[in-house]
Design a protein around this motif. Sequence first.
Motif, PDB file in Angstrom:
ATOM      1  N   GLU A 179       0.834  -1.204   0.000  1.00  0.00           N
ATOM      2  CA  GLU A 179       0.000   0.000   0.000  1.00  0.00           C
ATOM      3  C   GLU A 179       0.868   1.253   0.000  1.00  0.00           C
ATOM      4  OE1 GLU A 179      -3.601   1.936   2.710  1.00  0.00           O
ATOM      5  OE2 GLU A 179      -2.079   0.675   3.661  1.00  0.00           O
ATOM      6  N   LYS A 180       1.890   1.266   0.841  1.00  0.00           N
ATOM      7  CA  LYS A 180       2.779   2.428   0.923  1.00  0.00           C
ATOM      8  C   LYS A 180       3.518   2.636  -0.385  1.00  0.00           C
ATOM      9  CE  LYS A 180       6.549   4.446   3.629  1.00  0.00           C
ATOM     10  NZ  LYS A 180       7.321   4.825   2.433  1.00  0.00           N
ATOM     11  N   SER A 181       3.991   1.558  -0.977  1.00  0.00           N
ATOM     12  CA  SER A 181       4.717   1.667  -2.240  1.00  0.00           C
ATOM     13  C   SER A 181       3.807   2.223  -3.335  1.00  0.00           C
ATOM     14  CB  SER A 181       5.258   0.292  -2.650  1.00  0.00           C
ATOM     15  OG  SER A 181       5.880   0.356  -3.921  1.00  0.00           O
ATOM     16  N   ALA A 182       2.561   1.746  -3.371  1.00  0.00           N
ATOM     17  CA  ALA A 182       1.605   2.227  -4.369  1.00  0.00           C
ATOM     18  C   ALA A 182       1.298   3.702  -4.156  1.00  0.00           C
ATOM     19  CB  ALA A 182       0.336   1.390  -4.310  1.00  0.00           C
ATOM     20  N   MET A 183       1.134   4.113  -2.899  1.00  0.00           N
ATOM     21  CA  MET A 183       0.839   5.516  -2.590  1.00  0.00           C
ATOM     22  C   MET A 183       2.012   6.410  -2.995  1.00  0.00           C
ATOM     23  SD  MET A 183      -2.226   5.880  -1.244  1.00  0.00           S
ATOM     24  CE  MET A 183      -2.212   7.316  -0.202  1.00  0.00           C
TER      25      MET A 183
END
Length: 286
Positions: free
Chosen positions: A273-277
């Motif tokens: 999720e963090k990488s996508a954000m």
Amino acid sequence: MSDCKALQPIAVTVPGVNLGSYIQAVNTVAVLTAEEERALAERFHFEEDLDAARQLVLAHLRFVVHIAKSYSGYGLPQADLIQEGNIGLMKAVKRFDPTMGVRLVSFAVHWIKAEIHEYVIKNWRIVKVATTKAQRKLFFNLRSMKKGSGHLTQAEAAAIAEDLNVSTRDVFEMEGRLLSHDAPLDGSPDDSDERASQAPIHYLEDRRYDPAVQLEEADWESSNSERLMQAIGSLDARSQAILARRWLSEDKATLHELAAEYGVSAERIRQLEKSAMDKVRSVLTA
């Protein structure tokens, strides 16, 4: 039938037509004796005799004029003050009970002043200057209780607050209101160009509904939405699904729910999720 003599008709017009003639006319009405007043009051109170009420009102108009003069310092038309006081007098006559053993004038003073007070408070400034009981007391007493024309000291404010049974904060607040003044929204026609540019209309203007501003905001939102969808579209399918389930769905999924669905740990879902954000943010700020 009472032996009270009826008042002779007099030419009493409204105060606003000719104030001098009005005052002269009401002063020609004879003052009632206690016996005459009681007889008229009993006729109205027990028999609803409207002519008796009229005579009671006429005989006390001079007292309204006398009371209204004490409010001349507020800069309001004397005729209007008298008119409001007359309304108070009529209310007093309607409520007067002759069996209580007091004169009508003593009873009517409260009603006359109450109507004048309400008129003064509503019309002294554009914005109502006093709404609470404490503010009303201060409005009608503060100026006469001040020892000078300067600002109140803490000790003076405390003494006034104690005398009127209000808070010191109320005293200072009312002092500020009394020292302030109304400002025309568009300024005065006599203002210089520099002063006219400082009129409230220039800094109180509400631009939220300006068509140009609304169009600009709509374009900005549309552009941002389009760029956001493009940024999300650049992600792999799993990252898109995680962001959609975590942020775009009404029924948002938890990390543990997604972890169970994808067969990985909750920490791994958080990392994805963090990488996508971060990727989306980098596209939007590019």
